[in-house]
Design a protein around this motif. Sequence first.
Motif, short mmCIF file in Angstrom:
data_model
loop_
_atom_site.label_atom_id
_atom_site.label_comp_id
_atom_site.label_asym_id
_atom_site.label_seq_id
_atom_site.Cartn_x
_atom_site.Cartn_y
_atom_site.Cartn_z
N ASN A 1 0.82 -1.22 0.00
CA ASN A 1 0.00 0.00 0.00
C ASN A 1 0.85 1.26 0.00
O ASN A 1 0.31 2.37 -0.09
CB ASN A 1 -0.93 0.00 1.22
CG ASN A 1 -2.06 0.97 1.09
OD1 ASN A 1 -2.50 1.30 -0.02
ND2 ASN A 1 -2.52 1.49 2.20
N GLU A 2 2.17 1.10 0.15
CA GLU A 2 3.12 2.22 0.14
C GLU A 2 2.81 3.23 1.24
O GLU A 2 2.82 4.45 1.02
CB GLU A 2 3.15 2.92 -1.23
CG GLU A 2 3.53 2.00 -2.37
CD GLU A 2 3.53 2.71 -3.71
OE1 GLU A 2 3.50 3.95 -3.71
OE2 GLU A 2 3.56 2.03 -4.74
N SER A 3 2.50 2.73 2.43
CA SER A 3 2.17 3.63 3.54
C SER A 3 2.70 3.06 4.84
O SER A 3 3.03 1.88 4.94
CB SER A 3 0.66 3.83 3.64
OG SER A 3 0.04 2.59 3.92
N GLY A 4 2.75 3.91 5.87
CA GLY A 4 3.17 3.47 7.19
C GLY A 4 2.00 2.92 7.97
O GLY A 4 0.89 3.46 7.93
N LEU A 5 2.22 1.82 8.68
CA LEU A 5 1.15 1.22 9.48
C LEU A 5 1.11 1.82 10.88
O LEU A 5 0.11 2.37 11.30
CB LEU A 5 1.33 -0.30 9.54
CG LEU A 5 1.16 -1.05 8.22
CD1 LEU A 5 1.50 -2.52 8.38
CD2 LEU A 5 -0.26 -0.90 7.70
N TYR A 6 2.23 1.73 11.61
CA TYR A 6 2.27 2.29 12.96
C TYR A 6 3.72 2.40 13.42
O TYR A 6 4.62 1.78 12.85
CB TYR A 6 1.46 1.45 13.96
CG TYR A 6 1.55 -0.03 13.73
CD1 TYR A 6 2.63 -0.77 14.21
CD2 TYR A 6 0.55 -0.71 13.03
CE1 TYR A 6 2.72 -2.13 13.99
CE2 TYR A 6 0.63 -2.07 12.80
CZ TYR A 6 1.71 -2.78 13.28
OH TYR A 6 1.81 -4.11 13.05
N ARG A 7 3.90 3.19 14.46
CA ARG A 7 5.20 3.41 15.08
C ARG A 7 5.20 2.75 16.46
O ARG A 7 4.25 2.94 17.23
CB ARG A 7 5.42 4.92 15.21
CG ARG A 7 6.77 5.35 15.77
CD ARG A 7 6.75 6.84 16.03
NE ARG A 7 6.54 7.60 14.81
CZ ARG A 7 7.50 8.13 14.07
NH1 ARG A 7 8.76 7.99 14.44
NH2 ARG A 7 7.22 8.81 12.98
N LEU A 8 6.23 1.97 16.76
CA LEU A 8 6.33 1.29 18.05
C LEU A 8 7.36 2.02 18.91
O LEU A 8 8.54 2.12 18.55
CB LEU A 8 6.75 -0.17 17.86
CG LEU A 8 5.83 -1.03 16.98
CD1 LEU A 8 6.43 -2.39 16.75
CD2 LEU A 8 4.45 -1.15 17.58
N LYS A 9 6.89 2.55 20.06
CA LYS A 9 7.77 3.30 20.95
C LYS A 9 7.98 2.49 22.22
O LYS A 9 7.07 1.81 22.68
CB LYS A 9 7.14 4.64 21.31
CG LYS A 9 6.81 5.52 20.12
CD LYS A 9 6.05 6.74 20.56
CE LYS A 9 5.64 7.60 19.38
NZ LYS A 9 4.88 8.77 19.77
N GLY A 10 9.14 2.58 22.81
CA GLY A 10 9.40 1.84 24.04
C GLY A 10 10.88 1.79 24.38
O GLY A 10 11.25 1.78 25.55
#
Length: 939
Positions: free
Chosen positions: A138-147
């Motif tokens: 889809n050429e897009s970002g799904l999510y960002r994982l912070k920790g």
Amino acid sequence: MGLTKQYLRYCATALFGVIASQKANIVFVTLRGDKGRYVAVAACEHVIIWDIRKGEKVLILKGLKQEVTCLCPSPNGYHLAVGYEDGSIRIFSLLNGESNITFNGHKAAVTVMHYDKLGARLASGSKDTDVIIWDVVNESGLYRLKGHKDAITDVMFLQKKNLFISSSKDTLVKWWDLDTQHCFSTVVGHRSEVWGLALVSDETRLITGSVDSELRAWKVTYLEEKRGTEEPEPKRNKGSLDGTEGTEEQLDENPEDRILCCTKMGSIMRDGRDRVVSLVSDRSNQIVGCHGTDCLLELFYILSEDEVSKKMERKLKKMKKKARQQSQLNNEEEAVTVERTLQDEVRRITNIKASAKIRSFDLIVFPNGEVKVALLLQNNTIESYTLSTTMPSSDCTKTARITIGGHRNDVRTLAFSSDNIAILSASSETVKIWNRATLQCIRTMPCDYALSSLFVPGDRQVIVGTKSGKLQLFDLATGGLLEAVAAHDGAVWSMSLSPDQRGFVTGGADKTVKFWEFELVKEEDSSQTSRRLSVNHTRTLQLDEDVLCVRYSPNQKLLAVSLLDCTVKIFYTDSLKFFLSLYGHKLPVLCMDISYDSILIATGSADRNVKIWGLDFGDCHRSLFAHDDSVMSLQFVPKSHLFFTAGKDCKVKQWDADKFEHVLTLEGHHREVWCLAVSPNGDHVVSSSHDKSLRLWERTREPLILEEEREMQRETEFEESLGKGDEPVVPGESQGETGLAGKKTIETVKAAERIMEAVELYRDETKKLEEHKAACEMAGKEIPLPSVNPILLAYGNISPSQYVLQTFKKIKSSELEESLLVLPFSYVPDLLTLFNDYIQLGQSVELICRCLFFLLRIHFGQITSSQMLLTVIDNLRRNTLGKVSEIRDQLGFNLAGLQFLRREIEVKEDVTFFADATNLFEEKKKKKKKKERAILAFS
């Protein structure tokens, strides 16, 4: 208004001399269906695909400005993901070398990337401590994982489950559940940075590398496996008084036990004593390799379950035999048990000793047991080795070494030949001659540590001044050393050819300036009367300080000498009498040059300033703050008062010595620039840097106007500042473990502006049509339509609503969410109305739904509190559900049709697809396990 002085622009034409940059890793790539032959490496901002067998460049993937920091090939071998210093990621096609997908999400350099099994998702870790999961399809970002609290060092998808592992310099290894996007387990068994990880033995063993000589192994037990051997747990009532409440609380306290359990199993000892730099396993996870900061690569073989069982059986037999012998002596029988240890699962294959320190490596295993290893070394070299895992000796053989295309160390001196064709570059171990047109290395000659150089008139020989004080004379035809003359007691920092071309002058760290003449001498060992070139020392000028730079004036009347006491002394060439002293620099003058008419002298110093002096009276015309660090090299363009400077701030700059103006900045180098050389005709400039690269700049016919250049620079700075603004806050959302994948850039701001312009155009055109309709009703007849907006005419006289849709379609998929996040709420009501129309008509339903759901998420409070939007939202709800169901049914029908066609083909060809056969086998295995568990529970 007076005429504006025009200059001609210099543009970058070539990057050469770099085989592989040290910032990024090396990876095997599949090209033309051939595995194990081609490797991809970074070359500053570009990526080079090398053919190891031939030692040739096959493909260059052109970058922009930022340096490449990470490479990752896709599982199918058709694409290569490239991470950059600014946090951007570009995905290149290896078939045509083009990049169509760009991801912007990280705020710092990308440190690691990893594809999932199918190649549909890409995980990237960065120095900004975040991990981002990207949807490649889809050429897009799904999510960002912070920790994590420090830079990410490694990331990995699990193949069988939707889980994910990340390691960081904050000493932690985190397990993430991608279904719920949260961290469910943290491995805290490391006392220092975790530099790499590998999953082996069917994803039941995790190996991590840290700063010591141990590779820690962790046993990964999944919940299904854990309960497989035990009796199924009976249902427990909440109100029971038999202590089950405490068990439930315990389960709640340890939620990771519901998915998996990761426990320390043991350690594999390495031969290297320093930290693990990289830990890599092959695709089948059979071979694991690691190396430290030295030149030793260690390879380990991970035994399969069958091999371990056979090994344990042999071990048990030996133990039983030993126990039998003991029992015969003691007349007592003992029960024999053998414990399975980590050493039973891992076997050391071999150690590979490289010719220099290893920066990165990659390995590939073939079905016949052959292993190919590619090493990227710290000294701008690529080496490849092969070994066999089936042979008991496991001796490795070096198959290739790519060295000819660059120096092992930094280039410290450059020179152009008099015909502008050849370029000389010299480092601490070799002198190389390059063809300027083809950028091919013509000659490579071993030398001492070179500091200065020049072409002898005629361009058949070169002279190199070395750190040891020698002058080395090389013949280009044979590539041999003609003569080595002990010239100075210290380093030969500088040399300058005399304008009459009969000799040259050298300046050294022994506080002397020496004059030399060219002469022809007879060959000592030759019986014939052949002569060769030599140099003859004629005069010596003794000074009080170390000499850093010497220059003849083009009329050969004066000699300028730069000293360690921060002054420049000018002497008459004929009598060596003192003429002028130029003082004003706060630190020593490292470079200088005299203009073609012997009127001006420009000096560059370690105090970051360039001073322009008159040679008639020694007066300082102007002092310019030139670079942000030491000025390392300076040279005038022939037949002009323009000159170039190179500094430790990675920049090459052009200046006008008459108007004292900065003309142009040549940006491209990523490390300190050590030296530069201008060709005799002034059309080319070559510069060398600490990033091992040589860059060629060419003078074009394009005029350069300073006012326009300054305006463009201000615009670029403004655009960069726009993109670096604070992150917009989504109302109602707190900062948790996950976040939006994208980041605000100038492209997202421009995309939001385009949406706003399109909506405003839609409003204006709709208003015009309404006014026209009202006028028609009042007049009682048809009035001619108002003039159509020229933009709509340019798009083929489309309707305003279609123009808004076209605007959305043109926004990159990866920038869509960030663009909508920047959009003011005043435009949202119009967009929701338009979205309803598009969905009703069935136009781009997937794209419109994506935009609609995101706008509802970020403006939920304002939309729900607005009475005007209730009707629109209700219509959207009905239409969206209906249309999405239609599309889903259509996709299901198409999928069923494709499966039917595949079955038809299988029946005709009597061939079962391998993937289906594997799935059937796995299902049978699961059913068998379930039966076994049921029998166990029943008994």
